[in-house]
Scaffold this motif. Structure first.
Motif, short mmCIF file in Angstrom:
data_model
loop_
_atom_site.label_atom_id
_atom_site.label_comp_id
_atom_site.label_asym_id
_atom_site.label_seq_id
_atom_site.Cartn_x
_atom_site.Cartn_y
_atom_site.Cartn_z
N LYS A 134 2.37 0.33 -3.82
CA LYS A 134 1.23 -0.09 -2.98
C LYS A 134 1.78 -0.89 -1.81
O LYS A 134 2.30 -1.99 -1.98
N ASP A 136 1.12 -2.71 1.89
CA ASP A 136 0.08 -3.26 2.74
C ASP A 136 0.74 -4.03 3.89
O ASP A 136 1.95 -4.15 3.97
N LYS A 163 -2.54 0.28 5.16
CA LYS A 163 -2.32 0.31 3.71
C LYS A 163 -2.01 1.74 3.28
O LYS A 163 -2.62 2.68 3.79
#
Length: 197
Positions: A134, A136, A163
């Motif tokens: 993930k 960001d 993101k």
């Protein structure tokens, strides 16, 4: 050697960012459990079995935008231009890029869980992994937030607003064809699947 653990703590700095955003802390944790070392685990055909998991955060200061490294994006830049006044062209000083004082690290959070096994009298090695990444604070150029009539629509600085999520799994299987003191011959196959969001 039943339980394994490792903790990582990174403290990185980069000249690319402003003073109050220059340093970042990036932790990591790795954990493992050798199940075959437990007294209760006695399974015929399974020579080795380990469950493991990890989490780690990484920071990226190599942020590129429009093909160039964004050094000092927290500062405004200026350049010379020409502007007609009363029929004459005069040299002007223009702001070429607006500053982003909050410019900082891109961050990636990586999660992983896996199972390692050796079976059939140490003939076959298996690895199964599930991963998730993930990211960001990815550097992007915002559009549509400033009208062209303002004169600065093309001068907007990149911001940490992007993101991306990536997840999937990997599988590998290998067969130990021959193993001696001086030589090991092994054949294997691996594959995986990943999806971006």
């Amino acid at each position: 050697e039943k339980y394994l653990a490792e903790f990582i703590w990174r403290y990185d700095g980069s000249y690319i960012f402003p003073d109050n955003k220059r340093f970042g802390v990036f932790p990591g944790l790795l954990w493992g459990w050798n199940i075959t070392n437990e007294d209760f685990f006695k399974v015929n055909g399974i020579d080795y079995l380990k469950l493991r998991a990890s989490y780690g955060q990484m920071g990226n200061d190599q942020v590129f935008f429009r093909g160039s490294l964004q050094e000092y994006a927290y500062l405004s830049t200026y350049g010379f231009g020409n502007y007609p006044i009363n029929g004459q062209v005069v040299t002007t000083l223009n702001e070429t890029v607006l500053a982003n004082p909050n410019f900082t690290w891109e961050r990636a959070n990586n999660y992983n869980i896996g199972l390692d096994a050796t079976v059939w009298n140490k003939k076959i090695d298996l690895t199964i992994e599930y991963f998730m990444n993930k990211r960001d604070q990815i550097l992007i150029q915002k559009t549509g937030s400033t009208p062209a009539s303002s004169g600065i629509a093309d001068l907007l600085p990149p911001v940490n607003a992007g993101k991306v999520n990536n997840k999937g799994f990997e599988l590998s299987v290998s067969y130990n064809i021959k193993s001696t003191k001086d030589l090991t011959i092994r054949a294997g196959i691996n594959g995986g699947y990943a999806r971006n969001k």
